[in-house]
Design a protein around this motif. Sequence first.
Motif, mmCIF file in Angstrom:
data_model
loop_
_atom_site.group_PDB
_atom_site.id
_atom_site.type_symbol
_atom_site.label_atom_id
_atom_site.label_comp_id
_atom_site.label_asym_id
_atom_site.label_seq_id
_atom_site.Cartn_x
_atom_site.Cartn_y
_atom_site.Cartn_z
ATOM 1 N N MET A 270 0.851 -1.189 0.000
ATOM 2 C CA MET A 270 0.000 0.000 0.000
ATOM 3 C C MET A 270 0.885 1.236 0.000
ATOM 4 O O MET A 270 1.861 1.319 0.742
ATOM 5 C CB MET A 270 -0.918 -0.011 1.215
ATOM 6 C CG MET A 270 -1.875 1.162 1.281
ATOM 7 S SD MET A 270 -3.083 1.213 -0.063
ATOM 8 C CE MET A 270 -4.120 -0.182 0.384
ATOM 9 N N ILE A 271 0.522 2.209 -0.828
ATOM 10 C CA ILE A 271 1.278 3.439 -0.923
ATOM 11 C C ILE A 271 1.009 4.300 0.306
ATOM 12 O O ILE A 271 0.010 4.121 1.007
ATOM 13 C CB ILE A 271 0.874 4.186 -2.218
ATOM 14 C CG1 ILE A 271 1.946 5.201 -2.606
ATOM 15 C CG2 ILE A 271 -0.490 4.821 -2.070
ATOM 16 C CD1 ILE A 271 1.729 5.760 -4.000
ATOM 17 N N GLY A 272 1.920 5.242 0.583
ATOM 18 C CA GLY A 272 1.771 6.100 1.752
ATOM 19 C C GLY A 272 0.853 7.282 1.513
ATOM 20 O O GLY A 272 0.049 7.303 0.577
ATOM 21 N N THR A 273 1.000 8.303 2.347
ATOM 22 C CA THR A 273 0.129 9.478 2.262
ATOM 23 C C THR A 273 0.919 10.774 2.103
ATOM 24 O O THR A 273 0.377 11.852 2.309
ATOM 25 C CB THR A 273 -0.762 9.575 3.513
ATOM 26 O OG1 THR A 273 0.077 9.611 4.689
ATOM 27 C CG2 THR A 273 -1.705 8.390 3.611
ATOM 28 N N SER A 274 2.179 10.675 1.722
ATOM 29 C CA SER A 274 3.005 11.871 1.573
ATOM 30 C C SER A 274 2.640 12.628 0.295
ATOM 31 O O SER A 274 1.950 12.105 -0.588
ATOM 32 C CB SER A 274 4.485 11.482 1.540
ATOM 33 O OG SER A 274 4.779 10.753 0.355
ATOM 34 N N ILE A 275 3.149 13.866 0.177
ATOM 35 C CA ILE A 275 2.929 14.657 -1.030
ATOM 36 C C ILE A 275 3.540 13.969 -2.242
ATOM 37 O O ILE A 275 2.944 13.932 -3.331
ATOM 38 C CB ILE A 275 3.548 16.068 -0.862
ATOM 39 C CG1 ILE A 275 2.839 16.827 0.273
ATOM 40 C CG2 ILE A 275 3.456 16.849 -2.170
ATOM 41 C CD1 ILE A 275 1.373 17.104 0.000
ATOM 42 N N HIS A 276 4.725 13.393 -2.056
ATOM 43 C CA HIS A 276 5.385 12.673 -3.149
ATOM 44 C C HIS A 276 4.517 11.503 -3.626
ATOM 45 O O HIS A 276 4.344 11.287 -4.841
ATOM 46 C CB HIS A 276 6.750 12.169 -2.685
ATOM 47 C CG HIS A 276 7.441 11.303 -3.694
ATOM 48 N ND1 HIS A 276 7.291 9.912 -3.714
ATOM 49 C CD2 HIS A 276 8.274 11.606 -4.717
ATOM 50 C CE1 HIS A 276 8.006 9.422 -4.705
ATOM 51 N NE2 HIS A 276 8.617 10.429 -5.335
#
Length: 493
Positions: free
Chosen positions: A1-7
């Motif tokens: 699962m991908i994170g929640t950062s701006i990148h």
Amino acid sequence: MIGTSIHDYVFIRICIFVLHWIAPFSIFYCLSSLVYPAPFHVSRILQVWATLESAFYLLVYHPRKIYLQRAATYPTPICREHRRLLFQRCHENIPDPERYLAKWFMDAPAPEIKWENVKDFFRWAFLDTVVPNTVNDEELEEFVRETEKLLGRKIEPGRGNAKCLRLTQGKVDMLHRSLTWYMCVFIVDTVASGYLRYYSFDFHSTSPLRLPTVFPFRPLALLTSHRSPAKTLTYWHRPHTSKTRLPVLFIHGIGIGLYPYINFLAELNLEDETNESDGELGVIAVEIMSVSLRITGETLKKEEMCQEIDCILKAHSWEKFVLVSHSYGSVITTHLLYTPQIAQKIEAILFIDPVSFLLHLPDVAYNFICRKPTHANEHLLHYFASKDMGVAHTLFRRFFWSENILWKEDIRNRRVTVVLGGKDLIVDTEVVKAYLTDNKSVRRENEGWKDGTWKGNGLDVLWFSELDHGEAFDKKNIRAQLVDITRSYCNRE
């Protein structure tokens, strides 16, 4: 699962934009080139690919989208007495009644959720229909009165403007997937197959005649010499050679198949590579292609799925085994537990990010279907999972909450561990955790719930406060705990 950062957000939005607009741009190019030649040179390869993308949309996706809108075929209705018991059980486990009602009505204002609206919801939820019938009015009226008691207020008579989330009655909401996307799926599937072969797993394919039923096509289905005893289910198998331990049946969740679980499956036997005295743990990893981002047949009905899994177990002479499931796999686990000839073979269970507990609550359905994505992980779930053709059809036409729900009483007399993440974007894990540990026999091993294990009478809850849905398999130290739990369950008592 991908994170929640701006990148992460920028990355996933770019990916979605590119993949989503491939087909429209391809169709626009093909149509415009029939009238006006392109003012710049376009390579032959791009011209052919644009033509293929356009043809795929018009000749494959669009007709199939229409076909998949057919009405759901509901399971056999339960009798009124059992409906009443199910209703009571559900209402005894609603921690926030106002939120419960609001989410099932897709965040509609409370004044718009009136008596007839609530009857509509219960008509779908407990009677599997949207057609009013005076025969059931008395029962539905009773359900609404019980809901008033739960809310501690009166529900206004009449009908408001609120619309309830009736999952199996609405349109199958899906988005187009380009040939480019399916090429990516093909590459991931090929890489996963290579890894699994490297780790001594054998692919058991169905009949070669069924090769065209799964797209992208899988060349390995023609190359393998192992055939699945089931009609439609394929699986990966590692032979069980241990004389003192039990084998493992693994059922994956919604996603890109077995790729995210390769390390976990391989590490189950990592310790045995240096200790050959007792042999190795056998593993069967079932593939559910309809929720693996492919174009394939419809998800099997509950009875069909259990029958095919039973065929696989019998073919390998498994009389007892440990069951490990992730996310949507907990739904299949629920069905297996309700099937006596299979349930008696299940010695212990490891649930990872299960969705079946407290499924009467709106969170799983709402977060998959209704929530407007904001963060990167929500966009990933929304576009790549919820709107996939096979996943959408499974959720809208083959997901019946009343036969998928699992209660903690259903897992008594077994060794069970439930792994939950505190930042799960699909399940309200705080509520599930409270439900599973709400008894006096539970003993907390670690102070506080930042990260810890609860020990109950055969039921353990493993809590990771910083984990999102599916991340347990991404982190080596947490994955090692999952492996240790599984291996300990494999030891015969």
